[in-house]
Write a protein that holds these residues in place. Structure first.
Motif, PDB file in Angstrom:
ATOM      1  N   PHE A  72     -15.773 -26.807 -31.612  1.00 16.94           N
ATOM      2  CA  PHE A  72     -16.394 -26.358 -30.300  1.00 16.94           C
ATOM      3  C   PHE A  72     -17.539 -27.013 -29.895  1.00 16.94           C
ATOM      4  CE2 PHE A  72     -15.706 -22.136 -28.397  1.00 16.94           C
ATOM      5  CZ  PHE A  72     -14.482 -21.599 -29.055  1.00 16.94           C
ATOM      6  N   ILE A 150     -11.497 -13.251 -24.832  1.00 13.50           N
ATOM      7  CA  ILE A 150     -12.231 -14.342 -24.830  1.00 13.50           C
ATOM      8  C   ILE A 150     -12.705 -14.808 -23.515  1.00 13.50           C
ATOM      9  CG2 ILE A 150     -12.484 -16.512 -26.001  1.00 13.50           C
ATOM     10  CD1 ILE A 150     -11.155 -15.442 -28.163  1.00 13.50           C
ATOM     11  N   ARG A 152     -11.965 -17.927 -21.898  1.00 11.63           N
ATOM     12  CA  ARG A 152     -12.855 -19.098 -22.193  1.00 11.63           C
ATOM     13  C   ARG A 152     -12.189 -19.916 -21.030  1.00 11.63           C
ATOM     14  NH1 ARG A 152     -12.658 -23.778 -26.897  1.00 11.63           N
ATOM     15  NH2 ARG A 152     -14.614 -24.754 -26.459  1.00 11.63           N
ATOM     16  N   SER A 161     -17.037 -26.626 -21.954  1.00  8.46           N
ATOM     17  CA  SER A 161     -16.361 -25.685 -22.976  1.00  8.46           C
ATOM     18  C   SER A 161     -17.107 -24.370 -23.351  1.00  8.46           C
ATOM     19  CB  SER A 161     -16.012 -26.630 -24.064  1.00  8.46           C
ATOM     20  OG  SER A 161     -17.156 -27.014 -24.710  1.00  8.46           O
ATOM     21  N   ASN A 162     -18.102 -24.428 -22.787  1.00 11.27           N
ATOM     22  CA  ASN A 162     -19.120 -23.176 -23.190  1.00 11.27           C
ATOM     23  C   ASN A 162     -19.103 -22.002 -22.325  1.00 11.27           C
ATOM     24  OD1 ASN A 162     -19.953 -24.414 -25.696  1.00 11.27           O
ATOM     25  ND2 ASN A 162     -21.393 -25.603 -24.598  1.00 11.27           N
ATOM     26  N   GLU A 163     -18.287 -22.291 -21.308  1.00 13.14           N
ATOM     27  CA  GLU A 163     -18.304 -21.248 -20.179  1.00 13.14           C
ATOM     28  C   GLU A 163     -17.148 -20.174 -20.475  1.00 13.14           C
ATOM     29  OE1 GLU A 163     -20.097 -20.720 -17.468  1.00 13.14           O
ATOM     30  OE2 GLU A 163     -21.533 -22.218 -18.189  1.00 13.14           O
ATOM     31  N   PHE A 164     -17.474 -18.878 -20.472  1.00 16.60           N
ATOM     32  CA  PHE A 164     -16.572 -17.682 -20.610  1.00 16.60           C
ATOM     33  C   PHE A 164     -16.664 -16.506 -19.678  1.00 16.60           C
ATOM     34  CE2 PHE A 164     -17.721 -19.778 -24.502  1.00 16.60           C
ATOM     35  CZ  PHE A 164     -16.418 -19.713 -25.494  1.00 16.60           C
ATOM     36  N   TYR A 175      -9.537 -19.049 -16.802  1.00 12.13           N
ATOM     37  CA  TYR A 175     -10.295 -18.592 -17.725  1.00 12.13           C
ATOM     38  C   TYR A 175      -9.453 -17.923 -19.092  1.00 12.13           C
ATOM     39  CZ  TYR A 175     -14.711 -19.698 -15.269  1.00 12.13           C
ATOM     40  OH  TYR A 175     -15.690 -20.334 -14.788  1.00 12.13           O
ATOM     41  N   ASP A 227      -8.965 -25.209 -29.183  1.00  9.61           N
ATOM     42  CA  ASP A 227      -7.878 -24.337 -28.791  1.00  9.61           C
ATOM     43  C   ASP A 227      -6.912 -24.632 -29.709  1.00  9.61           C
ATOM     44  OD1 ASP A 227      -9.775 -23.286 -27.117  1.00  9.61           O
ATOM     45  OD2 ASP A 227      -8.933 -24.257 -25.381  1.00  9.61           O
TER      46      ASP A 227
END
Length: 278
Positions: A72, A150, A152, A161-164, A175, A227
């Motif tokens: 991650f 989740i 993501r 990569s840190n957006e959810f 997403y 992923d």
């Protein structure tokens, strides 16, 4: 490689009773209902395993979570790195990866393997089909639910990569990156099929083919590397769990030895490695 080509390969690779096609309909129906019962039983067995886990099982889960967490932290850098050779990846490789990992093609393949075993009265091929269908269904449902919980962002969304955007009943476009359904279904099939062979080179070849969809999804920016890694390892856990369950249901065994999944962590100056033995 199209699904029907793989099915033909399996039919020639695994000895069958194809010459005896005087099928008794009663036996055919009995075998079918028995096998479908084992599909459902295998799925239930896989989902119930966490309630029976012991020390090593929880340790394996911890390693998987820790490895995913490490990836991650470098997903954006890895996406940028892949961008350096993205245009050089052959189109046929990406097309194969995107098509074979889709649910429609997956069930066409797994269903074909099972029906080949059913109509040729080949228990080993029947069991393989049951293992494929049960594992794909268990993993497929799990990843569909996880995507919604989740939320993501995919790399192609333009977000990091840190957006959810979590907790949706319906999947939100771009997403729904974690985990990867294509990678999970493809490697589930590869891992289950590789159990038919003892030659390590044959196994490695099958695993490599099974990894192509995950690579293709990273190349097309549908998924981050974490992923794919998480989905691949989870597919191994699911197949192993269902396969052990099927040991008590069929005379054909794939687990002659009592080897279990094991992990080794190695550390060095500026490096960290994870080795999975199965």
């Amino acid at each position: 490689m199209k699904p029907f080509i793989i099915i033909l390969f399996l039919l020639f690779a695994i000895p069958s009773n194809a010459q005896d096609l005087n099928i008794n309909k009663d036996n055919l129906w009995n075998n079918f209902t028995y096998d479908m019962g084992n599909v459902l039983g295998g799925i239930g067995h896989a989902y119930s395993r966490p309630f029976h886990w012991q020390g090593n099982d929880w340790a394996n889960l911890g390693y998987m979570v820790a490895g995913t967490a490490v990836l991650f932290t470098v997903d954006d850098e890895l996406d940028h790195w892949v961008g350096g050779f993205r245009e050089d990846v052959p189109d046929f490789l990406v097309d194969y990866g995107n098509e074979y990992g889709s649910p429609e093609n997956n069930y066409m393949f797994t269903g074909g393997v099972y029906l080949a075993g059913l109509f040729t009265k080949n228990e080993k091929l029947r069991r393989t089909g049951v293992l494929l269908i049960a594992s794909a269904t268990a993993g497929g449902f799990l990843q569909q639910v996880s995507k919604r919980l989740i939320g993501r962002a995919r790399p192609k969304s333009g977000e990091s990569s840190n957006e959810f955007d979590p907790f949706h009943v319906k999947r939100v476009l771009n997403y729904d990156s974690f985990p990867s359904g294509h990678a999970m279904l493809a490697f589930t099939n590869a891992y289950a099929i590789a159990k038919q062979f003892k030659n390590p080179w044959v196994k490695a070849g099958i695993y490599t083919v099974g990894l192509i969809p995950g690579f293709a999804r990273v190349t097309d920016r549908f998924h981050w590397v974490s992923d794919i890694a998480f989905s691949t390892v989870l597919s191994i856990f699911i197949v192993e769990s269902i396969d052990r369950y099927l040991d008590s249901k069929y005379n054909e065994k794939y687990n002659d030895t009592q080897k279990k999944l094991s992990w080794n962590l190695s550390f060095g100056p500026g490096t960290m490695g994870v080795a999975v033995r199965f």
